[in-house]
Design an enzyme around this catalytic site. Structure first.
Site, PDB file in Angstrom:
ATOM      1  N   LYS A  16       1.023  -0.725  -0.003  1.00  0.00           N
ATOM      2  CA  LYS A  16      -0.257   0.726   0.028  1.00  0.00           C
ATOM      3  C   LYS A  16       1.021   1.246  -0.019  1.00  0.00           C
ATOM      4  O   LYS A  16       0.898   1.997  -0.358  1.00  0.00           O
ATOM      5  CB  LYS A  16      -0.925   0.079   1.163  1.00  0.00           C
ATOM      6  CG  LYS A  16      -1.670  -1.346   1.250  1.00  0.00           C
ATOM      7  CD  LYS A  16      -3.034  -1.312   2.770  1.00  0.00           C
ATOM      8  CE  LYS A  16      -2.191  -0.679   4.066  1.00  0.00           C
ATOM      9  NZ  LYS A  16      -1.652  -2.200   4.410  1.00  0.00           N
ATOM     10  N   ARG A  91      -9.802   0.935   9.058  1.00  0.00           N
ATOM     11  CA  ARG A  91      -8.713  -0.170   9.918  1.00  0.00           C
ATOM     12  C   ARG A  91     -10.487  -0.928   9.918  1.00  0.00           C
ATOM     13  O   ARG A  91     -10.252  -2.156  10.391  1.00  0.00           O
ATOM     14  CB  ARG A  91      -8.252  -0.075  10.368  1.00  0.00           C
ATOM     15  CG  ARG A  91      -7.215  -0.725   9.311  1.00  0.00           C
ATOM     16  CD  ARG A  91      -5.596  -0.604  10.799  1.00  0.00           C
ATOM     17  NE  ARG A  91      -4.482  -1.196  10.067  1.00  0.00           N
ATOM     18  CZ  ARG A  91      -3.489  -0.769   9.866  1.00  0.00           C
ATOM     19  NH1 ARG A  91      -3.595   0.826   9.950  1.00  0.00           N
ATOM     20  NH2 ARG A  91      -2.640  -1.246  10.007  1.00  0.00           N
ATOM     21  N   ARG A 130      10.842  -6.402   4.290  1.00  0.00           N
ATOM     22  CA  ARG A 130      10.813  -4.504   3.964  1.00  0.00           C
ATOM     23  C   ARG A 130      11.406  -3.643   4.801  1.00  0.00           C
ATOM     24  O   ARG A 130      12.375  -4.249   5.995  1.00  0.00           O
ATOM     25  CB  ARG A 130       9.662  -4.444   4.648  1.00  0.00           C
ATOM     26  CG  ARG A 130       8.973  -3.019   4.679  1.00  0.00           C
ATOM     27  CD  ARG A 130       7.645  -2.695   4.194  1.00  0.00           C
ATOM     28  NE  ARG A 130       7.017  -3.147   5.256  1.00  0.00           N
ATOM     29  CZ  ARG A 130       5.778  -2.887   5.711  1.00  0.00           C
ATOM     30  NH1 ARG A 130       4.969  -3.080   4.288  1.00  0.00           N
ATOM     31  NH2 ARG A 130       4.752  -2.779   6.626  1.00  0.00           N
ATOM     32  N   ARG A 163      10.980  -1.899  10.797  1.00  0.00           N
ATOM     33  CA  ARG A 163      10.540  -1.221  11.273  1.00  0.00           C
ATOM     34  C   ARG A 163      10.352  -2.552  13.176  1.00  0.00           C
ATOM     35  O   ARG A 163      10.090  -3.787  12.326  1.00  0.00           O
ATOM     36  CB  ARG A 163       9.232  -0.967  10.883  1.00  0.00           C
ATOM     37  CG  ARG A 163       9.055   0.643  10.446  1.00  0.00           C
ATOM     38  CD  ARG A 163       7.470   0.492   9.758  1.00  0.00           C
ATOM     39  NE  ARG A 163       6.445  -0.115  10.180  1.00  0.00           N
ATOM     40  CZ  ARG A 163       5.382  -0.313   8.713  1.00  0.00           C
ATOM     41  NH1 ARG A 163       5.431   0.663   8.010  1.00  0.00           N
ATOM     42  NH2 ARG A 163       4.033  -0.611   9.542  1.00  0.00           N
ATOM     43  N   ARG A 174       0.274  -8.367  13.850  1.00  0.00           N
ATOM     44  CA  ARG A 174      -1.303  -8.117  12.679  1.00  0.00           C
ATOM     45  C   ARG A 174      -2.145  -8.713  11.390  1.00  0.00           C
ATOM     46  O   ARG A 174      -3.094  -7.514  10.761  1.00  0.00           O
ATOM     47  CB  ARG A 174       0.110  -6.384  12.032  1.00  0.00           C
ATOM     48  CG  ARG A 174       1.008  -5.532  13.188  1.00  0.00           C
ATOM     49  CD  ARG A 174       2.056  -4.745  12.214  1.00  0.00           C
ATOM     50  NE  ARG A 174       1.753  -4.725  11.486  1.00  0.00           N
ATOM     51  CZ  ARG A 174       2.567  -4.078   9.980  1.00  0.00           C
ATOM     52  NH1 ARG A 174       3.608  -4.819  10.377  1.00  0.00           N
ATOM     53  NH2 ARG A 174       2.120  -3.196   9.049  1.00  0.00           N
TER      54      ARG A 174
HETATM   55  P1  AMP Z   1       0.700   0.699   9.355  1.00  0.00           P
HETATM   56  O1  AMP Z   1       1.584   1.384   8.796  1.00  0.00           O
HETATM   57  O2  AMP Z   1      -0.332   0.927   8.630  1.00  0.00           O
HETATM   58  O3  AMP Z   1       0.556  -0.518   9.263  1.00  0.00           O
HETATM   59  O4  AMP Z   1       0.121   1.325  11.210  1.00  0.00           O
HETATM   60  C1  AMP Z   1       1.061   1.045  11.820  1.00  0.00           C
HETATM   61  C2  AMP Z   1       0.242   0.535  12.907  1.00  0.00           C
HETATM   62  O5  AMP Z   1      -0.309   1.880  13.462  1.00  0.00           O
HETATM   63  C3  AMP Z   1      -0.742  -0.215  13.173  1.00  0.00           C
HETATM   64  O6  AMP Z   1      -0.104  -1.760  13.394  1.00  0.00           O
HETATM   65  C4  AMP Z   1      -1.627   0.517  14.441  1.00  0.00           C
HETATM   66  O7  AMP Z   1      -1.731  -0.365  15.194  1.00  0.00           O
HETATM   67  C5  AMP Z   1      -1.317   1.433  13.673  1.00  0.00           C
HETATM   68  N1  AMP Z   1      -2.838   1.743  13.267  1.00  0.00           N
HETATM   69  C6  AMP Z   1      -2.528   2.334  12.125  1.00  0.00           C
HETATM   70  N2  AMP Z   1      -3.706   3.214  11.444  1.00  0.00           N
HETATM   71  C7  AMP Z   1      -4.617   2.369  12.048  1.00  0.00           C
HETATM   72  C8  AMP Z   1      -6.312   2.614  12.365  1.00  0.00           C
HETATM   73  N3  AMP Z   1      -6.438   3.046  11.476  1.00  0.00           N
HETATM   74  N4  AMP Z   1      -6.691   2.029  13.072  1.00  0.00           N
HETATM   75  C9  AMP Z   1      -5.902   1.314  14.545  1.00  0.00           C
HETATM   76  N5  AMP Z   1      -4.750   1.336  14.760  1.00  0.00           N
HETATM   77  C10 AMP Z   1      -4.247   1.867  13.183  1.00  0.00           C
END
Ligand code: AMP
Length: 224
Positions: A16, A91, A130, A163, A174
């Site tokens: 994404k 999400r 990654r 990360r 996740r």
């Molecule tokens: P991402 O980079 O989008 O995978 O986000 C990293 C982390 O941020 C996720 O594993 C969640 O802990 C938190 N996070 C990001 N976006 C959301 C969301 N819309 N709702 C809840 N937690 C989020």
């Protein structure tokens, strides 16, 4: 001209972020990644950062109220009034409902929910490779999309890191969160008629071409 309001859905590691980078260039749209926003708060040790750090570290989801507050604030800003790309939000179903409500109030709507579909085994392989640059968050994959120089960002020369939430046990959590909380959004947006499925196992360039074709079709249909 009607605006282009896009959301990207897909499991962690679906690409994404990579696609959002390209689409941002193509369409000059502001890009909002809730994950990036939370990581920046953690890095800067803000109050919010302290609140969400352990959640991010464990691979869980930040509570809806907190996420909604952040996104509502971001959607108030001037640069997103003519369109946006949202990555990592919504999400959960309550987040999706809140977004719809918010846009409806403003007489706006989502143009498309783009699902980048990738099976779990592939996701795990991708995430282990990654790397992200520390300065601007540019993303590489040591297996599929390596930087020209090891551990260095091609675009800004900064250091590349893995990360913490890309480590294996966190990835498993996740993925589970994705299956439990986020995948219901696929039906949700399908019912609204705005879901567009993309085969995310193809190369980044093929996925990009496919998304652009989908957007071109939407523009033709909708005069967007
Ligand atoms: P991402 O980079 O989008 O995978 O986000 C990293 C982390 O941020 C996720 O594993 C969640 O802990 C938190 N996070 C990001 N976006 C959301 C969301 N819309 N709702 C809840 N937690 C989020």
């Amino acid at each position: 001209m009607p605006e282009l309001n896009l959301i990207l859905i897909g499991p962690p590691g679906a690409g994404k972020g990579t696609q959002a980078d390209r689409l941002r260039e193509d369409f000059k749209l502001p890009f909002i990644s809730t994950g990036d926003i939370f990581r920046a708060h953690v890095k800067n040790e803000t109050e919010l950062g302290k609140q969400v750090k352990s959640i991010l570290d464990s691979g869980g989801l930040v509570p809806d109220e907190l996420v909604l507050e952040i996104v509502a604030g971001r959607l108030d800003e001037d640069d997103v009034q003519d369109g946006f790309i949202l990555d990592g939000f919504p999400r959960t179903i309550p987040q999706a409902e809140a977004l719809n409500e918010r846009l409806q109030k403003e007489g706006r709507r989502l143009t498309a929910a783009i699902l980048i579909d990738v099976p779990d085994e592939e996701v795990i392989k991708r995430i282990s490779g990654r790397r992200q640059c520390v300065k601007n968050g540019h993303i590489y994959n040591v297996h599929f999309d390596p930087p020209k120089n090891e551990d260095m960002c091609d675009q800004d020369g900064s250091r590349l890191i893995q990360r913490d939430d890309d480590k294996p046990d966190v990835v498993a959590k996740r993925l589970k969160e994705y299956q439990d909380s986020t995948s219901p959004l696929i039906d949700f947006y399908d019912r609204e008629g705005i879901l567009r499925r993309i085969d995310g196992t193809r190369s980044a360039t093929e996925v990009h071409d496919h998304i652009r074709a989908v957007i071109a079709t939407l523009r033709l249909e909708d005069n967007v």
